[in-house]
Scaffold this motif. Structure first.
Motif, PDB file in Angstrom:
ATOM      1  N   GLY A 113     -59.513 -14.880 -14.164  1.00 20.54           N
ATOM      2  CA  GLY A 113     -60.987 -15.410 -14.697  1.00 20.54           C
ATOM      3  C   GLY A 113     -61.587 -14.139 -14.472  1.00 20.54           C
ATOM      4  O   GLY A 113     -61.341 -12.934 -14.980  1.00 20.54           O
ATOM      5  N   VAL A 114     -62.955 -14.375 -13.926  1.00 16.54           N
ATOM      6  CA  VAL A 114     -63.800 -13.189 -13.801  1.00 16.54           C
ATOM      7  C   VAL A 114     -64.203 -13.149 -12.219  1.00 16.54           C
ATOM      8  O   VAL A 114     -64.219 -14.060 -11.458  1.00 16.54           O
ATOM      9  CB  VAL A 114     -65.295 -13.535 -14.514  1.00 16.54           C
ATOM     10  N   PRO A 115     -64.589 -11.662 -11.897  1.00 15.14           N
ATOM     11  CA  PRO A 115     -65.001 -11.601 -10.360  1.00 15.14           C
ATOM     12  C   PRO A 115     -66.523 -12.355 -10.226  1.00 15.14           C
ATOM     13  O   PRO A 115     -67.157 -12.756 -11.169  1.00 15.14           O
ATOM     14  CB  PRO A 115     -65.186 -10.229 -10.504  1.00 15.14           C
ATOM     15  N   GLU A 116     -66.666 -12.669  -8.926  1.00 11.17           N
ATOM     16  CA  GLU A 116     -67.822 -13.123  -8.583  1.00 11.17           C
ATOM     17  C   GLU A 116     -69.396 -12.771  -9.093  1.00 11.17           C
ATOM     18  O   GLU A 116     -70.004 -13.528  -9.584  1.00 11.17           O
ATOM     19  CB  GLU A 116     -68.081 -13.390  -7.127  1.00 11.17           C
ATOM     20  N   ASN A 117     -69.261 -11.252  -9.139  1.00 11.72           N
ATOM     21  CA  ASN A 117     -70.622 -10.766 -10.011  1.00 11.72           C
ATOM     22  C   ASN A 117     -70.653 -11.329 -11.287  1.00 11.72           C
ATOM     23  O   ASN A 117     -71.898 -11.586 -11.836  1.00 11.72           O
ATOM     24  CB  ASN A 117     -70.836  -9.227  -9.743  1.00 11.72           C
ATOM     25  N   VAL A 118     -69.662 -11.562 -12.062  1.00 13.73           N
ATOM     26  CA  VAL A 118     -69.651 -11.736 -13.637  1.00 13.73           C
ATOM     27  C   VAL A 118     -70.153 -13.371 -13.542  1.00 13.73           C
ATOM     28  O   VAL A 118     -70.943 -13.510 -14.211  1.00 13.73           O
ATOM     29  CB  VAL A 118     -68.328 -11.554 -14.288  1.00 13.73           C
ATOM     30  N   HIS A 119     -69.486 -14.235 -12.507  1.00 15.50           N
ATOM     31  CA  HIS A 119     -69.645 -15.454 -12.282  1.00 15.50           C
ATOM     32  C   HIS A 119     -71.071 -15.667 -12.283  1.00 15.50           C
ATOM     33  O   HIS A 119     -71.959 -16.555 -12.904  1.00 15.50           O
ATOM     34  CB  HIS A 119     -68.595 -16.374 -11.411  1.00 15.50           C
ATOM     35  N   GLU A 120     -71.713 -14.940 -11.299  1.00 18.28           N
ATOM     36  CA  GLU A 120     -73.451 -15.263 -10.907  1.00 18.28           C
ATOM     37  C   GLU A 120     -74.106 -14.758 -12.014  1.00 18.28           C
ATOM     38  O   GLU A 120     -75.268 -15.273 -12.302  1.00 18.28           O
ATOM     39  CB  GLU A 120     -73.401 -14.210  -9.684  1.00 18.28           C
ATOM     40  N   ALA A 121     -73.695 -13.966 -12.834  1.00 15.40           N
ATOM     41  CA  ALA A 121     -74.520 -13.391 -13.786  1.00 15.40           C
ATOM     42  C   ALA A 121     -74.672 -14.046 -15.132  1.00 15.40           C
ATOM     43  O   ALA A 121     -75.607 -14.239 -15.931  1.00 15.40           O
ATOM     44  CB  ALA A 121     -73.898 -11.996 -14.492  1.00 15.40           C
ATOM     45  N   ALA A 122     -73.785 -15.283 -15.216  1.00 14.78           N
ATOM     46  CA  ALA A 122     -73.811 -16.037 -16.394  1.00 14.78           C
ATOM     47  C   ALA A 122     -75.200 -17.035 -16.266  1.00 14.78           C
ATOM     48  O   ALA A 122     -75.335 -17.521 -15.127  1.00 14.78           O
ATOM     49  CB  ALA A 122     -72.741 -17.114 -16.383  1.00 14.78           C
ATOM     50  N   ASP A 123     -75.706 -17.332 -17.323  1.00 14.54           N
ATOM     51  CA  ASP A 123     -76.983 -18.176 -17.463  1.00 14.54           C
ATOM     52  C   ASP A 123     -76.288 -19.782 -17.265  1.00 14.54           C
ATOM     53  O   ASP A 123     -77.192 -20.596 -17.059  1.00 14.54           O
ATOM     54  CB  ASP A 123     -77.461 -18.174 -18.607  1.00 14.54           C
ATOM     55  N   ALA A 124     -75.272 -19.954 -17.612  1.00 11.06           N
ATOM     56  CA  ALA A 124     -74.482 -21.183 -17.653  1.00 11.06           C
ATOM     57  C   ALA A 124     -73.079 -21.200 -17.481  1.00 11.06           C
ATOM     58  O   ALA A 124     -72.568 -20.255 -17.722  1.00 11.06           O
ATOM     59  CB  ALA A 124     -74.956 -22.156 -18.889  1.00 11.06           C
ATOM     60  N   ARG A 125     -72.676 -22.177 -16.824  1.00  7.85           N
ATOM     61  CA  ARG A 125     -71.128 -22.261 -16.574  1.00  7.85           C
ATOM     62  C   ARG A 125     -70.449 -23.507 -16.768  1.00  7.85           C
ATOM     63  O   ARG A 125     -70.943 -24.581 -16.440  1.00  7.85           O
ATOM     64  CB  ARG A 125     -70.892 -21.966 -14.966  1.00  7.85           C
ATOM     65  N   LEU A 126     -69.665 -23.680 -17.771  1.00  8.06           N
ATOM     66  CA  LEU A 126     -69.181 -24.740 -18.455  1.00  8.06           C
ATOM     67  C   LEU A 126     -67.720 -24.902 -18.143  1.00  8.06           C
ATOM     68  O   LEU A 126     -66.896 -23.859 -17.921  1.00  8.06           O
ATOM     69  CB  LEU A 126     -69.203 -24.744 -19.853  1.00  8.06           C
ATOM     70  N   LEU A 127     -67.351 -26.002 -17.870  1.00  7.64           N
ATOM     71  CA  LEU A 127     -65.901 -26.526 -17.543  1.00  7.64           C
ATOM     72  C   LEU A 127     -65.146 -27.417 -18.669  1.00  7.64           C
ATOM     73  O   LEU A 127     -65.831 -27.963 -19.539  1.00  7.64           O
ATOM     74  CB  LEU A 127     -65.741 -27.535 -16.433  1.00  7.64           C
ATOM     75  N   ILE A 128     -63.898 -27.000 -19.201  1.00 10.95           N
ATOM     76  CA  ILE A 128     -63.464 -28.071 -19.906  1.00 10.95           C
ATOM     77  C   ILE A 128     -62.518 -28.846 -19.160  1.00 10.95           C
ATOM     78  O   ILE A 128     -61.495 -28.474 -18.382  1.00 10.95           O
ATOM     79  CB  ILE A 128     -62.137 -27.020 -20.995  1.00 10.95           C
ATOM     80  N   PRO A 129     -62.858 -30.024 -19.250  1.00 12.29           N
ATOM     81  CA  PRO A 129     -62.339 -31.022 -18.340  1.00 12.29           C
ATOM     82  C   PRO A 129     -60.619 -31.378 -18.659  1.00 12.29           C
ATOM     83  O   PRO A 129     -60.423 -31.401 -19.957  1.00 12.29           O
ATOM     84  CB  PRO A 129     -62.694 -32.344 -18.463  1.00 12.29           C
TER      85      PRO A 129
END
Length: 155
Positions: A113-129
């Protein structure tokens, strides 16, 4: 490979598997989407598996390579793009999100996946259920699903 500044973009964070990246580049070329690769990649971008999966579409692909995350972020912010991360850690289903033509859809490494700093930089976080117990989908399928929904909404 050319570079596009307008419209929806796909970004791959340090991709691990040449065949997946080739498939994504082929998909993007066919759909008229630009692709950003945040390096380092886990393979040489001249890899024969990349070329086999991308076939003759690689020449049509609008690809921009970024030496690292910081270079990608500086460019994205300068262009005023929203960063939309697809993640198994997200809560909002991708089909419930309102996409914008200036979105960059970010997908993490196949292995981590991506590291925490990249996760936090996102404006939105989406899931494919997915079904309970399922870990993840192939990244090329995930790109096609999320980008397909964004294209459907925007066109």
């Amino acid at each position: 490979m050319t570079e596009e500044k307008e419209g929806l973009r796909i970004a791959l964070y340090q991709p691990d598997i040449a065949g997946n990246t080739g498939t994504i580049l082929r998909f993007a070329a066919c759909m008229g989407l630009a692709v950003d690769i945040v390096e380092p990649a886990g393979f040489d971008l001249s890899d024969r598996n990349l070329k086999r999966a991308g076939m003759d579409y690689l020449e049509m692909a609008a690809l921009t390579r970024h030496v690292d995350w910081q270079a990608f972020e500086e460019r994205r912010r300068a262009e005023g793009r929203r960063l939309v991360l697809l993640s198994t850690r997200a809560a909002m289903p991708y089909a419930d999100f309102s996409f914008s033509p200036r979105d960059t859809l970010l997908f993490g490494r196949e292995s981590a996946g991506v590291p925490e700093n990249v996760h936090e930089a996102a404006d939105a976080r989406l899931l494919i259920p997915m079904q309970p117990g399922a870990r993840s989908l192939n990244i090329a399928l995930s790109v096609a699903m999320a980008a397909g929904e964004a294209i459907r909404q925007l066109r």
